[in-house]
Scaffold this active site. Structure first.
Site, PDB file in Angstrom:
ATOM      1  N   ASP A  80     -18.519  -4.884 -10.677  1.00  0.00           N
ATOM      2  CA  ASP A  80     -18.586  -5.745  -9.598  1.00  0.00           C
ATOM      3  C   ASP A  80     -18.093  -7.011  -9.845  1.00  0.00           C
ATOM      4  O   ASP A  80     -18.129  -7.905 -10.838  1.00  0.00           O
ATOM      5  CB  ASP A  80     -20.200  -5.541  -8.880  1.00  0.00           C
ATOM      6  N   ASP A 109     -13.818 -11.944 -15.517  1.00  0.00           N
ATOM      7  CA  ASP A 109     -15.226 -11.578 -15.310  1.00  0.00           C
ATOM      8  C   ASP A 109     -15.414 -10.382 -14.426  1.00  0.00           C
ATOM      9  O   ASP A 109     -15.790 -10.574 -13.228  1.00  0.00           O
ATOM     10  CB  ASP A 109     -15.695 -12.683 -14.660  1.00  0.00           C
ATOM     11  N   GLU A 139     -24.169  -6.518 -11.324  1.00  0.00           N
ATOM     12  CA  GLU A 139     -24.506  -7.798 -11.857  1.00  0.00           C
ATOM     13  C   GLU A 139     -24.627  -9.213 -11.309  1.00  0.00           C
ATOM     14  O   GLU A 139     -25.192  -9.971 -11.485  1.00  0.00           O
ATOM     15  CB  GLU A 139     -23.668  -7.731 -13.456  1.00  0.00           C
ATOM     16  N   GLU A 168     -19.112 -10.306 -21.676  1.00  0.00           N
ATOM     17  CA  GLU A 168     -18.963 -11.176 -20.741  1.00  0.00           C
ATOM     18  C   GLU A 168     -18.044 -12.523 -21.203  1.00  0.00           C
ATOM     19  O   GLU A 168     -17.704 -12.274 -22.319  1.00  0.00           O
ATOM     20  CB  GLU A 168     -20.270 -11.933 -20.656  1.00  0.00           C
TER      21      GLU A 168
END
Length: 378
Positions: A80, A109, A139, A168
């Site tokens: 997402d 990201d 997330e 990340e």
């Protein structure tokens, strides 16, 4: 397609799916299509109900076909993305290369790192050990039915990893300069004070809640939670909102409210901090509602951080800084079941307009991820 185009191709395919949080459907189908030819058993499932669900999740695992499963290394991430916003120079969900950069929402990201990890798997034989991917579609949102539901799924199947890497975007100025070995916890609190509405000319017939709330906030602002630790900066409480909702200049309001946000290190727990502020506020005439978003965690320097650092240094010549800076991530949940660190692309453009990743970094990250997996499974 040569090896150096695999990560780029995968990143483009994922970016092209408009997976604004909570992500479902097409973007998971794309990842599933990438993983199944590599021998992964892919499970997709939906968890939760409104308002924080439903959420789609994916768990993929590959073990040796014969013999013992060996060590289990997991990669965790999210498909997402935050809403793109207005003002992009190109369509945020149409991947576009301009110069040396690939533009699109999620480029760093963190669709880019997921793409690089899957690309790395092309060169890792199935008999090397057990590899899994823990991928959520929530997330960037409430994160209630995402990674936590995936952990429940793994526990039910008995597939808890030995080591976990979260992809990340941790790099700051150049790929590989920072690895996150922990994160501070986060708790939000809503403080309210009730009074009695009345005319300002007759204050003895009313009870103004605002002075009480101001005193409570002043007392909170005076709190020094700690001075930091060897690995964490000092914890801090910030007042983030004040609300009375009184449009009339001659009316004493009935209620006054405020909100605080606290980021705390591993000297504290979220429940402890909520209790401390609740006791303070109640003693001064207020009430508190607290929601803990996540607890602080630390994976002390050791095997996992060493093999990640060694892989980065072998590819880039950089010895990364081990850090606990920044906001929270889903590593806060995964740290409860196994050692976990975070490492990924440069974070300069995450959540911004014209989010972009250096094409070269996708290839280099795939090489680094391959080194990490091979070392972890050895």
């Amino acid at each position: 397609m040569n090896d150096k185009q695999i990560a780029l191709d995968y990143a483009k395919r994922l970016i092209a799916c408009a997976s604004i949080t909570p992500a479902t459907g097409d973007v998971f189908a794309e990842l599933e299509a990438m993983l199944e030819p590599l021998g992964f058993d892919v499970t997709r499932f939906v968890s939760g109900e409104a308002p924080d669900g439903p959420v789609e999740n994916l768990f993929a695992i590959r073990s040796p076909k014969t013999g013992e499963p060996g060590r289990h290394f997991a990669f965790a991430g999210h498909l997402d993305v935050v809403p793109p916003g207005e003002g992009w120079h190109s369509d945020p969900f149409t991947p576009e290369i301009r110069g040396d950069l690939l533009y699109g929402r999620g480029a760093v990201d963190m669709k880019g790192s997921i793409a690089s990890f899957v690309a790395a798997l092309h060169d890792i034989p199935q008999d090397a050990g057990t590899i899994s991917l823990i991928i959520t579609g929530d997330e960037e949102g409430p994160a209630v039915y995402g990674t936590r539901a995936l952990i429940d799924h793994m526990q039910e199947r008995g597939t808890i990893p030995d080591l976990c890497l979260v992809g990340e975007p941790t790099s700051v100025k150049q790929l590989g300069d920072m690895v996150k070995i922990g994160r501070r916890g986060s708790v939000n609190m809503w403080i309210s004070v009730d009074g009695t509405q009345g005319h300002v000319a007759y204050p003895h017939m009313a009870d103004n809640p605002i002075p009480k709330l101001v005193r409570i906030l002043a007392a909170i602002d005076d709190i020094v939670l700690d001075n930091g630790t060897d690995w964490f900066q000092p914890s801090n409480i910030e007042i983030t909102d004040l609300n009375v909702g009184n449009p009339a200049h001659n009316v004493i309001p009935k209620r006054a409210e405020a909100r605080t946000s606290t980021r705390f290190n591993d000297l504290h727990t979220g429940a402890e901090l909520v209790e401390r502020i609740t006791n303070l506020a109640e003693a001064m005439g207020g009430s508190v509602k607290g929601i803990v978003s996540g607890e602080a965690f630390l994976t002390p320097p050791g095997e996992l951080s060493t093999l990640v650092s060694n892989a980065i240094e072998a590819e880039t010549g950089i010895l990364p800084e081990l850090s606990t800076s920044g906001g929270t991530s889903d590593a806060r949940f995964l740290s409860q079941i196994c050692p976990v660190v975070e490492f990924g692309l440069c974070n300069a453009t995450m959540h911004k307009l014209d989010e972009a990743v250096a094409v070269q970094d996708l290839d280099r990250l795939a090489v680094i991820y391959k080194r990490i997996v091979v070392a972890a499974l050895a």
